[in-house]
Every structure is written in C-alpha cells, then in structure tokens.
Enzyme design. Structure first.
Site, PDB file in Angstrom:
ATOM      1  CG  HIS A  56      -0.861   1.715  -4.832  1.00 30.02           C
ATOM      2  ND1 HIS A  56      -0.435   3.003  -4.651  1.00 30.02           N
ATOM      3  CD2 HIS A  56      -2.178   1.717  -4.531  1.00 30.02           C
ATOM      4  CE1 HIS A  56      -1.435   3.746  -4.247  1.00 30.02           C
ATOM      5  NE2 HIS A  56      -2.499   2.994  -4.160  1.00 30.02           N
ATOM      6  CG  ASP A  93       2.727   2.851  -6.092  1.00 30.35           C
ATOM      7  OD1 ASP A  93       2.090   3.139  -7.118  1.00 30.35           O
ATOM      8  OD2 ASP A  93       2.313   3.067  -4.937  1.00 30.35           O
ATOM      9  CG  MET A 120      -0.463   0.757   4.459  1.00 35.23           C
ATOM     10  SD  MET A 120      -0.628   1.107   2.702  1.00 35.23           S
ATOM     11  CE  MET A 120      -1.036   2.836   2.703  1.00 35.23           C
ATOM     12  CD  GLU A 170      -7.348   6.242   1.625  1.00 36.20           C
ATOM     13  OE1 GLU A 170      -6.416   5.411   1.637  1.00 36.20           O
ATOM     14  OE2 GLU A 170      -7.266   7.346   1.071  1.00 36.20           O
ATOM     15  CE  LYS A 220     -11.157  10.817  -3.671  1.00 31.76           C
ATOM     16  NZ  LYS A 220     -10.049  10.737  -4.643  1.00 31.76           N
ATOM     17  CD  GLU A 251      -6.529  11.187   1.337  1.00 31.60           C
ATOM     18  OE1 GLU A 251      -6.116  10.053   1.050  1.00 31.60           O
ATOM     19  OE2 GLU A 251      -6.710  12.113   0.509  1.00 31.60           O
ATOM     20  CG  HIS A 308     -10.350  10.761   0.800  1.00 32.70           C
ATOM     21  ND1 HIS A 308      -9.951   9.460   0.657  1.00 32.70           N
ATOM     22  CD2 HIS A 308      -9.618  11.477  -0.094  1.00 32.70           C
ATOM     23  CE1 HIS A 308      -9.004   9.386  -0.272  1.00 32.70           C
ATOM     24  NE2 HIS A 308      -8.787  10.606  -0.736  1.00 32.70           N
ATOM     25  CG  ASP A 331      -3.843   7.915   3.794  1.00 34.51           C
ATOM     26  OD1 ASP A 331      -2.918   7.325   4.385  1.00 34.51           O
ATOM     27  OD2 ASP A 331      -4.322   7.524   2.716  1.00 34.51           O
ATOM     28  CG  ASP A 374      -8.460  13.416  -3.069  1.00 30.14           C
ATOM     29  OD1 ASP A 374      -8.214  14.004  -2.007  1.00 30.14           O
ATOM     30  OD2 ASP A 374      -7.989  12.309  -3.364  1.00 30.14           O
ATOM     31  CG  ASP A 415      -4.543  13.691  -2.568  1.00 27.77           C
ATOM     32  OD1 ASP A 415      -5.274  13.459  -1.599  1.00 27.77           O
ATOM     33  OD2 ASP A 415      -4.556  13.010  -3.617  1.00 27.77           O
ATOM     34  CG  ASP A 439      -2.532   9.675   0.185  1.00 35.29           C
ATOM     35  OD1 ASP A 439      -1.817   9.900  -0.814  1.00 35.29           O
ATOM     36  OD2 ASP A 439      -3.640   9.101   0.121  1.00 35.29           O
TER      37      ASP A 439
HETATM   38  C1  GLT Z   1      -4.715   7.023  -4.297  1.00 34.33           C
HETATM   39  C2  GLT Z   1      -5.713   7.645  -3.379  1.00 34.33           C
HETATM   40  C3  GLT Z   1      -5.268   7.632  -1.961  1.00 34.33           C
HETATM   41  C4  GLT Z   1      -5.125   6.252  -1.406  1.00 34.33           C
HETATM   42  C5  GLT Z   1      -4.087   5.474  -2.079  1.00 34.33           C
HETATM   43  C6  GLT Z   1      -4.101   4.061  -1.549  1.00 34.33           C
HETATM   44  S1  GLT Z   1      -4.211   5.498  -3.785  1.00 34.33           S
HETATM   45  O1  GLT Z   1      -3.597   7.846  -4.442  1.00 34.33           O
HETATM   46  O2  GLT Z   1      -5.950   8.968  -3.810  1.00 34.33           O
HETATM   47  O3  GLT Z   1      -6.126   8.357  -1.149  1.00 34.33           O
HETATM   48  O4  GLT Z   1      -4.766   6.374  -0.054  1.00 34.33           O
HETATM   49  O5  GLT Z   1      -4.741   3.193  -2.413  1.00 34.33           O
HETATM   50 MN    MN Z   2      -6.869  11.952  -1.450  1.00 29.25          MN
HETATM   51 MN    MN Z   3      -5.308   8.243   0.909  1.00 23.92          MN
END
Ligand code: GLT
Ligand code: MN
Ligand code: MN
Length: 389
Positions: free
Chosen positions: A56, A59, A90, A183, A185, A219, A222, A247, A257, A259, A289
């Site tokens: 980002h 970041d 990216m 993306e 979610k 992702e 998500h 992702d 979420d 991750d 991600d």
């Molecule tokens: C954030 C989110 C991710 C996205 C990122 C890109 S930001 O961490 O949870 O899923 O991919 O904006």
């Molecule tokens: Mn996520």
């Molecule tokens: Mn993501």
C-alpha cells in the site's frame, strides 16, 4: 522432488509488505512484533526465493513522513530491489486506516471524502507505476455500511463504478500499462461490504467503461469466511478471463478474516485450487496475503513465509501425482468426469430442439447409474495423506 519444492522466480511468489510486516496487533491486543524496514523485507524474502513484493502507499511511505524521508525510503527500497532482482508485482492504496474513511472512500456519502480518496489513489498509482508494478489492486475495506438506511446502495454502486472508470482512464492516459484487480470481501471491517464476492465483482466489471483492463483479485479467506468454495470462485474468474491476481492464505468458515498461513486450513479445497491454478496456465503473481501467528517474531516470520511457499509447491507436486495416478484416472472415468467436456447439444437450432423433444430417454436406467464419487474422493484423501504414489 527437492527441486520442485524450492521456491524460485519461476513460481512468481509474492508477499505484501503488510503481511510479513504485520506487527501482530488485533482488536484485543497490542503489537507483538517490531516494524520491519521495507528494504529488509525485500532482502529476507529474496533469500527465500520470493519473486515479487507489493505494498500500500502507506506501507512504503509512512503517512506522516518528514520532508526528505520519502526520498530516503524510496532510495533504500530501490537499492534492495536492484541488489536482489526482486520486482514490485502489485501496488494498492490504503483507503481504510485513516478516520477520514470511516464512512467510506469511493462510496463515501460526502463528495469531498470521495474526491480525497481519488486523489490519494492517483498519487499511489503514480508511485506503483514508477516502481514497475503491473497490477493495481482495489480492496474496498470501508466501502459498505452498518446503517442500511444511511448509504443508498444503487448510488454507492454508481459512485464505485465512477471511481474505477476514472482511475482506469488515468492509468490509460499515463500509459502505465497497469491492469486493475478488484478484491471482494463480504464484511469486516464494515457490517456489510459492497462487492462482497467474486461473483459480485465479475458482474460489476461488466458494467465498466474500462472493463477490459479490470479483473478480480480473489482471496482464500474472503470467500471461505462466508462458506463459499474458493476453488469454484477462482474457477469462475478464470472462466471469465478475469483472474488478474490472487491472494493466498487460509481460513476457517464462519470466522473473522483470519489470513492464516497458506494451506494451514481447508487442505482439500486448497489442493483443488492449486491444481486448478497450475492447470489453467495462469501466469500472474501468486501472492501470499497471510500473517504469522501472533506467537511469532524474528526467524518465526521468515519460517512462516517459507511455509506458505513450501505448502503451495507440495500441493502442486500432489497435483502432478493426481494426474499420473491410474486408479484416480479410472475413478474419474467412473464418475464420468471427462464427459462433462463434451457439448450437450451445441448451438440452438429448431431441428435439434425437435429431435430432443421426440427422443426416447431411458430415464430409469439413467437414474440408476452409479458414479462412485465416494471412491474417487477417498483416493484424493489418501493422496493428500501421503499413502499413494
Ligand atoms: C488488507 C486486506 C487484504 C487486502 C490488502 C490490499 S489490505 O490487509 O485484509 O485482504 O488484500 O488492500
Ligand atoms: Mn483477508
Ligand atoms: Mn487480500
């Protein structure tokens, strides 16, 4: 086998700065890890065989950077890229952290907030393009609402479309050669988010003026958090020619979420996803991600990153074993899987419709057929458990 398990540039593995760099804070707890300098992240990941890095705007360049700091950060970052050969795969915009976006960004009710979100994104696109990014991701973290009355959804979708088309116009005008990937979610941090799933994004893209340059960035977490099959979601994105980025992480259904480290949950779905991606000829970034568990720091962070890639490569190896396994091939025949590739009737014709209506079908015999799907699935489980091949 060992070569196939060693990550290298040919695998196009990438990580976001915010992933390995996540300090481990959550809604209930403080950070558990110190920040890592982006240049250090590049070097550590390059040592592991990672191909690309993403970020980002905030970041890379801290939002409250002192004058002169921007240049310093960029210089260090570029030096690390040059020395390691790592690419910027990216770039994206943080449109979710600052309180100005608490009510939305591209779909905020206040036009000044929307204009600010666009301005921030234009600058972030310049930064990403300058560093060589070819894909620009849009995750609409704050696009949504808790108070359903407050945000008219048809207007919100109009504003979302306006924003993406405007930015696509800009990137085209500047000849940046960027592709956009939206993306989805379903929720979190908003109660209900706009563009909640891959399917919603695909439908939205078809309404854009710049639909050719916009695809989807699915992702794992998500789609899975609301109980959808990530495997099928990605399949539909590929089928639509719209898988522009992906992702990778892991997630249990019905949770926030998470991750998690790639492949650490939902191994069967993850296996079929890897096989699909490998078979599809997708040649974009394979981005992780994910975040280390909160228990990790120092070497634990890099072990986590290596684990994501190793699991991907192990599953890719399993996919090759799946294709070479004669008993699995037999079971696929028994399931009639290859026959799904045969056209049913072809394009419409009045004659064919008449032929169908007058054809004799032995419906009872068709209904009595067996497909042995349990046997096929058991073979897959045994393959994944390491007792085949
Ligand atoms: C954030 C989110 C991710 C996205 C990122 C890109 S930001 O961490 O949870 O899923 O991919 O904006
Ligand atoms: Mn996520
Ligand atoms: Mn993501």
């Amino acid at each position: 086998m060992s070569d196939a398990l060693t990550p290298g540039p040919e695998h196009k593995f990438t990580f976001g700065l915010w992933t390995v760099g996540h300090p481990g804070h959550d809604p209930f707890g403080d950070p558990v890890r110190p920040p890592i300098d982006p240049a250090e992240t590049v070097r550590r990941l390059a040592d592991l065989g990672v191909w690309g890095i993403s970020f980002h705007d905030d970041d890379l360049i801290p939002p409250r950077a002192a004058p002169g700091e921007r240049g310093q950060v960029l210089k260090r970052f570029r030096k690390a890229l040059d020395e390691t050969g790592m690419v910027v795969s990216m770039a994206t915009t943080n449109l979710f952290k600052h309180p100005v976006f608490k009510e939305g960004a591209f779909t905020a009710n206040d036009p000044q907030v929307r204009r600010y979100a666009l301005a921030k994104t234009l600058r972030a696109i310049d930064l990403g393009a300058d560093l060589g990014a070819q894909t620009y991701v849009f995750w609409g973290g704050r696009e949504g609402t808790e108070a359903l009355a407050a945000v008219p959804p048809l207007d919100a979708l109009d504003r979302y479309r306006e924003a993406i088309d405007f930015l696509a116009g800009y990137a085209t005008d500047r000849d940046y050669g960027l592709r956009f990937a939206i993306e989805p979610k379903p929720n979190e941090p908003r109660g209900d988010a706009f563009l909640p799933t891959v399917g919603h994004v695909l439908a939205f893209i078809s309404s854009l003026d710049y639909h050719d340059m916009v695809g989807v960035n699915p992702e794992v977490a998500h789609e899975t958090m609301v109980g959808l099959s990530f495997f099928h979601a990605v399949a539909q994105a590929i089928w639509a020619g719209k898988l522009y980025h992906v992702d990778l992480n892991a997630q249990k259904a019905g949770r926030y979420d998470q991750d998690l480290r790639f492949g650490s949950e939902g191994i069967k779905d993850t296996f079929f996803f890897v096989k699909l991606l490998e078979d599809s000829g997708y040649d974009g970034p394979r981005q992780f991600d994910a975040r280390p568990y909160r228990t990790e720091r120092d070497q634990g962070i890099w072990d986590f990153a290596a684990g994501c890639m190793r699991t991907y490569l192990l599953l890719a190896e399993k996919a090759r074993q799946f294709d070479a396994d004669p008993q699995i091939a037999e079971a696929l025949e028994a399931a009639k899987a290859p026959q799904l590739a045969e056209p049913t009737v072809g394009a419409y014709s009045a004659d064919e419709a008449e032929r169908l209506k007058s054809a004799a079908f032995d419906v009872e015999a068709l209904a009595a057929q067996t497909y042995h799907n349990d046997r096929l699935d058991q073979l897959v489980i045994e393959l994944l458990l390491g007792v085949r091949g």
